[in-house]
Enzyme design. Structure first.
Site, PDB file in Angstrom:
ATOM      1  N   SER A   1       1.028  -1.519   0.070  1.00  0.00           N
ATOM      2  CA  SER A   1       0.467  -0.085   0.365  1.00  0.00           C
ATOM      3  C   SER A   1       0.902   1.135   0.023  1.00  0.00           C
ATOM      4  CB  SER A   1      -1.081   0.246   1.597  1.00  0.00           C
ATOM      5  OG  SER A   1      -0.227   0.301   2.600  1.00  0.00           O
TER       6      SER A   1
ATOM      7  N   ARG B   1       0.763   2.784  -4.596  1.00  0.00           N
ATOM      8  CA  ARG B   1      -0.169   3.984  -3.956  1.00  0.00           C
ATOM      9  C   ARG B   1       1.325   4.719  -4.919  1.00  0.00           C
ATOM     10  NH1 ARG B   1      -0.871   4.700   1.072  1.00  0.00           N
ATOM     11  NH2 ARG B   1      -3.425   3.642   0.900  1.00  0.00           N
TER      12      ARG B   1
ATOM     13  N   ASN C   1      -0.199   6.467  -8.185  1.00  0.00           N
ATOM     14  CA  ASN C   1      -0.575   8.191  -8.484  1.00  0.00           C
ATOM     15  C   ASN C   1       0.403   8.925  -9.508  1.00  0.00           C
ATOM     16  OD1 ASN C   1      -3.073   9.200  -6.747  1.00  0.00           O
ATOM     17  ND2 ASN C   1      -1.727   7.598  -5.203  1.00  0.00           N
TER      18      ASN C   1
END
Lengths: 283, 156
Positions: free
Chosen positions: A211, A215, A219
């Site tokens: 995560s 992440r 992004n």
């Protein structure tokens, strides 16, 4: 690379998403990869020179600025640089203190390094996508990705480093037995459900670095991709070019928030995970 | 987007950076900030203390002033009384002196009058005697008639 002077859209995008890779060619010789395919063939034993150079460069800039502020730090009236640096330090310190209730001198500097470094790496996303690659081309370098955080190697490296710290502090604070017990008797405190618990907790544990790393990567990769797509519009006629200019501005403004937030999220999650690793009296 | 050596290289760089930050940056900045925080806190406490002391001094000074004012008023009052007293005394003295002078003058006047009257009487007596002598052509023995003439003069 087939038509470097006049690439198709697909080639243009692909070119922008390929790292400058140094490694061993299948024929045994060492050198830079000249295409994405060549880079892929190099496999594991290759290094993304551009990602490394930019991330180290940005990290050194961060450390140099902060070290300069630190070496001139005074308890008296602070100057401009010191003010600026202290705002960030104070911010990280407050965040750390509100989340992390144990005694560990590593956590706050770790969070500071992550926050500023990741922010700087993300910030490179705001440099127009063609500037640096075109400049590099002048010097004979064919690939140049200047945003290290769009390279999963970079983000996962940081995430896995944090993960290693999570494991280290889990075992240090709880002992191997305590750590395994936490994985086994949580969330259901029953011996019958140990396998279920273990699977659940193990997935939770593994999810932490994923995560963190994915992440950030996701992004920034998506953001970079949109910048590349907007850049494509500039070569598609006057109307598209003007629309592209507007999009570029809007997306860059929006992205400013995204990159700051992503840097902050990475730092905060690191603190949270390490706080959990230190929590011994849970349940 | 291949996972490769970059992963390890970046991990190593990351740990070095964190270590550097932890050793040379964070503690220095943090201690400077904490020190300043304490200095400011101490400054605020000192300022509060100074303000309290100033208030005390002001109220003390006000008391002193009030006391001085009262004292001054008292002194002025005393001085006024004293002055009045002196004026009264002086008036009394002057009046007494005046009376005394008046009396002395009166006494002198009386004396002068008496003396004048005496001499007048004597002269009248002498005149009367002389007149009588002339009239009587020395027929009267002054030794014999003197007492009678004196009685006459006293009746004047």
């Amino acid at each position: 690379m087939a038509s470097a002077d006049n690439p198709t859209s697909a080639e243009y995008i692909k070119h922008h998403l390929t790292n400058l890779t140094y490694g061993q060619h299948p024929d045994g010789s060492w050198g830079f990869a000249h295409s994405a395919e060549e880079a892929a063939e190099m496999g594991f034993w290759s290094i993304h020179v551009d990602s490394m150079a930019w991330s180290i460069g940005l990290g050194v800039i961060f450390l140099a600025i902060f070290r300069r502020a630190a070496s001139r730090a005074t308890a008296g009236v602070p100057g401009g640089l010191q003010n600026f640096v202290e705002v960030i330090v104070e911010f990280i310190d407050d965040t750390t203190e509100s989340i992390f209730n144990h005694k560990n001198d590593l956590i706050a500097p770790l969070a500071l390094t992550i926050f500023v470094w990741v922010f700087l790496m993300n910030l490179m996303d705001l440099v127009p996508v063609d500037w640096v690659p075109e400049l590099a081309k002048v010097f004979g370098i064919h690939y140049m990705k200047i945003v290290p955080s769009t390279d999963p190697n970079i983000t996962m490296a940081m995430a896995l480093s944090v993960f290693a710290l999570i494991l280290y502090y889990s075992i240090k604070c709880k002992g191997v037995g305590g750590f395994l017990a936490e994985l086994s008797f949580h969330p259901f405190p029953s011996k019958l459900l140990v396998p279920v618990n273990f699977v659940l907790e193990f997935v939770t544990l593994i999810a932490k670095p994923l995560s963190l790393g994915l992440r950030l990567f996701g992004n920034l990769y998506a953001g970079e991709m949109i910048f590349v797509l907007i850049a494509l519009m500039f070569s598609a006629g006057i109307v598209f070019a003007m629309a592209g200019g507007v999009f570029q501005f809007v997306w860059a403004a929006f992205h400013l928030i995204v990159i700051t937030l992503q840097a902050f999220v990475f730092a905060v999650l690191t603190i949270v995970y390490l706080a959990q690793a230190h929590d011994t009296d849970e349940h | 987007m291949n996972i490769g050596l970059t992963l390890f290289a970046q991990s190593l760089v990351f740990l070095i950076f964190v270590a550097f930050c932890m050793k040379y940056i964070w503690p220095v900045l943090k201690s400077a900030m904490t020190e300043r925080q304490q200095a400011i806190a101490q400054g605020l406490v000192a300022a509060e203390e100074a303000e309290r002391k100033l208030g005390e001094a002001e109220s003390g000074a006000e008391e002193e002033r009030a006391k001085a004012r009262a004292e001054a008023a008292q002194i002025i009052e005393q001085a006024r009384q004293q002055a009045n007293q002196m004026i009264e005394d002086a008036k009394g003295n002057a009046r007494a002196e005046g009376e005394r002078l008046l009396e002395a003058a009166q006494a002198e006047i009386d004396q002068e009058v008496n003396r004048a009257r005496e001499s007048l009487r004597r002269q009248v007596a002498a005149l009367a005697l002389t007149g009588a002598e002339r009239v009587l052509e020395e027929s009267i023995d002054p030794g014999r008639h003197e007492r009678m003439l004196e009685r006459l003069a006293a009746e004047l």
